[in-house]
Design a protein around this motif. Sequence first.
Motif, mmCIF file in Angstrom:
data_model
loop_
_atom_site.group_PDB
_atom_site.id
_atom_site.type_symbol
_atom_site.label_atom_id
_atom_site.label_comp_id
_atom_site.label_asym_id
_atom_site.label_seq_id
_atom_site.Cartn_x
_atom_site.Cartn_y
_atom_site.Cartn_z
ATOM 1 N N ALA A 53 0.836 -1.208 0.000
ATOM 2 C CA ALA A 53 0.000 0.000 0.000
ATOM 3 C C ALA A 53 0.868 1.254 0.000
ATOM 4 N N GLN A 54 1.953 1.232 0.756
ATOM 5 C CA GLN A 54 2.850 2.376 0.799
ATOM 6 C C GLN A 54 3.513 2.614 -0.557
ATOM 7 N N ALA A 55 3.953 1.572 -1.216
ATOM 8 C CA ALA A 55 4.579 1.705 -2.531
ATOM 9 C C ALA A 55 3.568 2.200 -3.557
ATOM 10 N N ASN A 56 2.333 1.686 -3.505
ATOM 11 C CA ASN A 56 1.297 2.132 -4.441
ATOM 12 C C ASN A 56 0.923 3.594 -4.206
ATOM 13 N N ALA A 57 0.856 4.005 -2.949
ATOM 14 C CA ALA A 57 0.539 5.404 -2.635
ATOM 15 C C ALA A 57 1.650 6.331 -3.127
ATOM 16 N N ARG A 58 2.889 5.914 -2.936
ATOM 17 C CA ARG A 58 4.021 6.719 -3.402
ATOM 18 C C ARG A 58 3.995 6.864 -4.925
ATOM 19 N N ALA A 59 3.669 5.766 -5.618
ATOM 20 C CA ALA A 59 3.600 5.795 -7.081
ATOM 21 C C ALA A 59 2.432 6.660 -7.556
ATOM 22 N N ALA A 60 1.300 6.583 -6.853
ATOM 23 C CA ALA A 60 0.133 7.391 -7.234
ATOM 24 C C ALA A 60 0.413 8.880 -7.074
ATOM 25 N N LEU A 61 1.126 9.249 -6.024
ATOM 26 C CA LEU A 61 1.440 10.664 -5.813
ATOM 27 C C LEU A 61 2.535 11.149 -6.758
ATOM 28 N N PRO A 109 -6.341 14.396 7.512
ATOM 29 C CA PRO A 109 -5.778 15.743 7.511
ATOM 30 C C PRO A 109 -4.675 15.975 6.469
ATOM 31 N N THR A 110 -4.099 14.905 5.929
ATOM 32 C CA THR A 110 -3.017 15.068 4.955
ATOM 33 C C THR A 110 -3.321 14.304 3.676
ATOM 34 N N LEU A 111 -2.768 14.780 2.582
ATOM 35 C CA LEU A 111 -2.940 14.106 1.299
ATOM 36 C C LEU A 111 -2.308 12.723 1.329
ATOM 37 N N TRP A 112 -1.170 12.602 1.987
ATOM 38 C CA TRP A 112 -0.515 11.295 2.090
ATOM 39 C C TRP A 112 -1.403 10.300 2.830
ATOM 40 N N GLY A 113 -1.977 10.705 3.954
ATOM 41 C CA GLY A 113 -2.844 9.823 4.726
ATOM 42 C C GLY A 113 -4.065 9.382 3.929
ATOM 43 N N TYR A 114 -4.649 10.309 3.183
ATOM 44 C CA TYR A 114 -5.806 9.990 2.346
ATOM 45 C C TYR A 114 -5.409 8.999 1.247
ATOM 46 N N THR A 115 -4.299 9.266 0.578
ATOM 47 C CA THR A 115 -3.845 8.404 -0.509
ATOM 48 C C THR A 115 -3.512 7.011 0.004
ATOM 49 N N PHE A 116 -2.811 6.944 1.144
ATOM 50 C CA PHE A 116 -2.469 5.646 1.707
ATOM 51 C C PHE A 116 -3.731 4.857 2.057
ATOM 52 N N ALA A 117 -4.712 5.519 2.651
ATOM 53 C CA ALA A 117 -5.955 4.838 3.024
ATOM 54 C C ALA A 117 -6.683 4.303 1.789
ATOM 55 N N GLN A 118 -6.663 5.072 0.709
ATOM 56 C CA GLN A 118 -7.310 4.613 -0.523
ATOM 57 C C GLN A 118 -6.608 3.387 -1.092
ATOM 58 N N GLU A 119 -5.291 3.413 -1.089
ATOM 59 C CA GLU A 119 -4.523 2.288 -1.615
ATOM 60 C C GLU A 119 -4.627 1.062 -0.713
ATOM 61 N N TYR A 120 -4.664 1.270 0.584
ATOM 62 C CA TYR A 120 -4.780 0.163 1.534
ATOM 63 C C TYR A 120 -6.136 -0.520 1.396
ATOM 64 N N ALA A 121 -7.176 0.275 1.140
ATOM 65 C CA ALA A 121 -8.528 -0.273 0.982
ATOM 66 C C ALA A 121 -8.639 -1.131 -0.281
#
Length: 101
Positions: A59-67, A87-99
């Motif tokens: 999920a972390q790698a996918n979020a990094r690639a998406a951003l 509260p942060t774009l990173w947290g939102y992106t990570f949550a989306q990828e983790y889901a």
Amino acid sequence: MSKYIPIEMVKEYHGKICMHSDIYFAKRNDTLYTGKICNPYKGAPSASQTALRTKFRTAQANARAALADATQRAALLIAFKNQRKYPTLWGYTFAQEYAKL
């Protein structure tokens, strides 16, 4: 994860005090904490722990690639501004990828 902020009592210490230390210092919401890790787990990780770590790493790698991708980042930024949970774009992106996993 907490961030280490030196306080007056331990200002001269930075980094790891020693490799066998079980004392930690933490700051959460402007409150400083100190504690001792009791009975740390020393065995090998179980299969479920390994699976969870792998899922988190993916999920972390996918979020990094998406951003990193400009078109995905723009879409994520629009969706991020329309929500209030994260509260942060990173947290939102990570949550989306983790889901997605």
